[in-house]
Design a protein around this motif. Structure first.
Motif, PDB file in Angstrom:
ATOM      1  N   ALA A  37       0.825  -1.200   0.000  1.00 33.82           N
ATOM      2  CA  ALA A  37       0.000   0.000   0.000  1.00 33.82           C
ATOM      3  C   ALA A  37       0.864   1.256   0.000  1.00 33.82           C
ATOM      4  CB  ALA A  37      -0.931  -0.003   1.213  1.00 33.82           C
ATOM      5  N   ILE A  38       1.931   1.228   0.773  1.00 40.06           N
ATOM      6  CA  ILE A  38       2.807   2.397   0.846  1.00 40.06           C
ATOM      7  C   ILE A  38       3.476   2.656  -0.497  1.00 40.06           C
ATOM      8  CG2 ILE A  38       4.939   3.284   1.870  1.00 40.06           C
ATOM      9  CD1 ILE A  38       4.120   1.916   4.476  1.00 40.06           C
ATOM     10  N   VAL A  43       3.738   5.980  -5.416  1.00 45.68           N
ATOM     11  CA  VAL A  43       3.625   6.145  -6.864  1.00 45.68           C
ATOM     12  C   VAL A  43       2.586   7.210  -7.191  1.00 45.68           C
ATOM     13  CG1 VAL A  43       2.891   5.013  -9.002  1.00 45.68           C
ATOM     14  CG2 VAL A  43       4.396   3.808  -7.406  1.00 45.68           C
ATOM     15  N   PHE A  44       1.440   7.156  -6.510  1.00 46.30           N
ATOM     16  CA  PHE A  44       0.398   8.159  -6.720  1.00 46.30           C
ATOM     17  C   PHE A  44       0.901   9.554  -6.354  1.00 46.30           C
ATOM     18  CE2 PHE A  44      -2.952  10.816  -4.964  1.00 46.30           C
ATOM     19  CZ  PHE A  44      -3.891  10.820  -5.981  1.00 46.30           C
ATOM     20  N   LEU A  49       2.575  14.926  -7.791  1.00 44.27           N
ATOM     21  CA  LEU A  49       3.549  16.018  -7.647  1.00 44.27           C
ATOM     22  C   LEU A  49       4.106  16.419  -9.012  1.00 44.27           C
ATOM     23  CD1 LEU A  49       5.498  15.011  -4.413  1.00 44.27           C
ATOM     24  CD2 LEU A  49       3.844  16.869  -4.705  1.00 44.27           C
ATOM     25  N   GLY A  50       4.251  15.432  -9.915  1.00 47.88           N
ATOM     26  CA  GLY A  50       4.641  15.765 -11.280  1.00 47.88           C
ATOM     27  C   GLY A  50       3.591  16.621 -11.970  1.00 47.88           C
ATOM     28  N   ILE A  51       2.326  16.312 -11.742  1.00 48.56           N
ATOM     29  CA  ILE A  51       1.245  17.127 -12.291  1.00 48.56           C
ATOM     30  C   ILE A  51       1.290  18.531 -11.699  1.00 48.56           C
ATOM     31  CG2 ILE A  51      -1.280  17.401 -12.277  1.00 48.56           C
ATOM     32  CD1 ILE A  51      -1.479  14.368 -12.455  1.00 48.56           C
ATOM     33  N   THR A  52       1.585  18.615 -10.422  1.00 49.31           N
ATOM     34  CA  THR A  52       1.678  19.932  -9.781  1.00 49.31           C
ATOM     35  C   THR A  52       2.796  20.765 -10.412  1.00 49.31           C
ATOM     36  OG1 THR A  52       0.883  18.975  -7.704  1.00 49.31           O
ATOM     37  CG2 THR A  52       1.988  21.103  -7.577  1.00 49.31           C
ATOM     38  N   TRP A  53       3.928  20.136 -10.679  1.00 46.56           N
ATOM     39  CA  TRP A  53       5.029  20.849 -11.340  1.00 46.56           C
ATOM     40  C   TRP A  53       4.605  21.316 -12.734  1.00 46.56           C
ATOM     41  CZ3 TRP A  53       7.740  19.667 -15.853  1.00 46.56           C
ATOM     42  CH2 TRP A  53       8.866  20.445 -16.092  1.00 46.56           C
ATOM     43  N   LEU A 359      -5.399  -5.354  -2.343  1.00 47.72           N
ATOM     44  CA  LEU A 359      -5.602  -4.721  -1.043  1.00 47.72           C
ATOM     45  C   LEU A 359      -4.717  -3.490  -0.909  1.00 47.72           C
ATOM     46  CD1 LEU A 359      -6.617  -4.595   1.895  1.00 47.72           C
ATOM     47  CD2 LEU A 359      -4.788  -6.196   2.493  1.00 47.72           C
ATOM     48  N   GLY A 360      -3.454  -3.612  -1.335  1.00 42.34           N
ATOM     49  CA  GLY A 360      -2.560  -2.466  -1.296  1.00 42.34           C
ATOM     50  C   GLY A 360      -3.046  -1.336  -2.181  1.00 42.34           C
TER      51      GLY A 360
END
Length: 552
Positions: A37-38, A43-44, A49-53, A359-360
């Motif tokens: 899950a972590i 990855v998300f 954050l790439g989209i934010t840049w 589940l992750g």
């Protein structure tokens, strides 16, 4: 009603964004670290954050920052609205309600959709034609700028604050349960990411984070529902009959009723959900991201479709959890007893149908949804401070675009710090009432002023101010005196006000106050405001002159 209050605090339309009852009423046992899950969550986060840049390179003006330059299509905006509305708690809370109570879950999940036709037919088009950045642009169009914007901004900030507290507490509880990480680490992490999304990417980044999250959540829920239906031969009759056979309540799970104790409570809660939706500042702000009224209507159309489909899936997931989780000895220890209720039923079902990898994925999506919601809330709060309070009230419309953006970004930082602090402060507190109160305030303060400013020619500033403040204060006072706060939080033996949610009464106070004090307003300014209604009506239909709001 107590049970429903706990579930209500977990629902996505009331985006608590966390594990429902445990998040509001008890400690959550820390779980072993879920590395899958972590990793998926990281990855998300990396992608967003790439989209934010990317968005930061395209966010140069005030319009870009607040509304993505109005370049979002109706389909994109509808998906983003759905992403804002379908929080982790909607996924976990509604499926848990079905898991424990059966058919009632469908009634309440679909009940959240009732507010959207109101937005579609009454508000969306005129809101887009009259406003620019916040719904206060509409409310103050023909009324006095300073008092109306102050009231609108205060109503927005109260709603945002209540939501952020619920979100931050929910985020900490969820990541503590799912990922095995520390509560405080989770709260700080959400706060930092929230600030990064909004501070650098503005509405463009927020929109795409919400879109991606909505797609992931819809995919995950669809897969779970398909796998459930596969086990019963894609027959709803088999699904329901097998669920009745294993559920302790038997056939009673197919009968409605039992979660609301009296008609007044049901009516008050229903009104709060319906009209509160049409007064949520972070939802209303999304209609300014599209190019025109037609795209605004399309936004509501697509959002309603996506959310209706999602809530339908949660109904299947809830019954699937009864079959594959509650009745399966391999999951009984993890899922808990059916009657006792377990708001992680959907997560355990993900393990049952897709193994540890899925589940992750579901765990990461459940937590990632919180980031999308808090980003929208933060932007709505920042715009209320910078555009309404600073630029329009304090600087009286003379603030430069650069100064307004600077104040907005400072506000984002402050909101981030405050959200983290409140999330830590309220860790062990009962926060169920905050979500109901947020909807009650939106329905009692924001919605009446928006609706009447668009449709009632006799509205005046005096009526709007007295009625609006009366509705807001009534909602707060009655909630404090009600069973949730007065008894459960403050420890008194009996409530002063007998009902859980005050929307029925606070909305009456607001509408009656606005009507009475507007119709009895014989001032020259009141007469002028009535005369301007015709001009506002024409502009609300055509969109011509939307930058020419009146000020006096």
């Amino acid at each position: 009603m107590k049970m429903f209050a706990r579930v209500l605090a977990a629902l996505g339309a009331l985006p608590l964004g966390a594990q429902a009852a445990d998040a509001i009423s008890g400690a959550v046992e820390r779980q072993p670290t879920n590395w899958q899950a972590i990793i998926m969550f990281l990855v998300f986060v990396g992608a967003t954050l790439g989209i934010t840049w990317w968005a930061s390179k395209r966010t140069r003006s005030r319009s870009d920052y607040y509304t993505a330059g109005g370049n979002i299509t109706g389909f994109q905006n509808g998906l983003a609205i759905a992403g804002d509305f379908m929080s982790a708690a909607s996924f976990l809370g509604i499926s848990a309600l079905v898991y424990t109570s059966g058919y009632d879950g469908l009634i309440y999940s679909l009940g959240f959709l009732v507010g959207w036709p109101i937005i579609l037919f009454l508000i969306a088009e005129r809101l887009r034609n009259l406003g620019r950045y916040t719904f206060a642009d509409v409310a103050s169009y023909r009324l006095k700028q300073k008092p109306i914007r102050t009231l609108s901004a205060c109503g927005s900030l109260v709603v945002v604050a209540l939501y952020l507290i619920a979100q931050m507490v929910g985020a900490g509880k969820l990541i503590q349960l799912l990922f095995g990480l520390n509560y405080h680490v989770a709260v700080v992490l959400v706060g930092i990411l929230m600030v990064l999304y909004v501070l650098f990417g503005g509405m463009l980044a927020t929109t795409w984070v919400q879109i991606i999250k909505a797609v992931l959540l819809l995919f995950g829920a669809s897969f779970m529902a398909i796998m459930v239906m596969k086990t019963v031969g894609f027959s709803f009759n088999n699904l329901f009959s097998q669920a009745m056979a294993v559920h302790p309540k038997g056939a009673a799970i197919m009968s409605p009723g039992g979660l609301v104790k009296d008609p007044i409570s049901a009516l008050s809660l229903g009104l709060g959900l319906m009209f509160g939706t049409a007064g949520l500042p972070h939802i209303l702000m999304r209609f300014f991201t599209v190019s025109d009224a037609r795209e605004a209507r399309k936004s509501v159309f697509w959002a309603t479709g996506f959310m209706g489909y999602f809530y339908f899936l949660t109904f299947i997931i809830g019954f699937g959890a009864i079959l594959l989780v509650g009745a399966n000895p391999a999951f009984k220890d993890a899922a808990g007893a059916l009657i006792g209720g377990n708001n992680m039923a959907a997560v355990h079902l993900a393990d049952a149908v897709g193994g540890s990898t899925f589940l992750g994925f579901i765990s990461a999506v459940a937590f990632a949804t919180i980031l999308a919601v808090v980003a929208g809330l933060t932007l709505a709060g920042a715009s209320a401070v910078s555009h309404d309070l600073y630029a329009s009230v304090y600087r009286k419309g003379e603030a430069s675009e650069k100064d307004e953006l600077r104040v907005s970004k400072i506000t984002v930082l402050i909101l981030g710090v405050v959200a983290i602090a409140l999330g830590i402060l309220f860790e062990k507190q009962n926060i169920a009432f905050m979500v109901g109160l947020a909807f009650s305030i939106a329905a009692s303060c924001n919605f009446p002023i928006i609706l009447l400013s668009m449709y009632w020619s006799k509205l005046t500033t005096r009526g709007a101010m007295i009625g609006g403040w009366a509705g807001l204060l009534t909602a707060v006072i009655l909630m404090i005196l009600g069973p949730t706060v007065w008894v459960q939080v403050l420890g008194h033996s009996a409530p002063v006000f007998p009902y859980e949610y005050p929307a029925l009464f606070s909305m009456l106070v607001a509408f009656i106050g606005i009507w009475f004090f507007s119709t009895t307003d014989t001032s020259a300014s009141g007469h002028q405001e009535r005369m301007l209604f015709r001009d506002q009506f024409v502009r609300s239909q055509t969109g011509i002159g939307i930058d020419q709001g009146k000020s006096h």
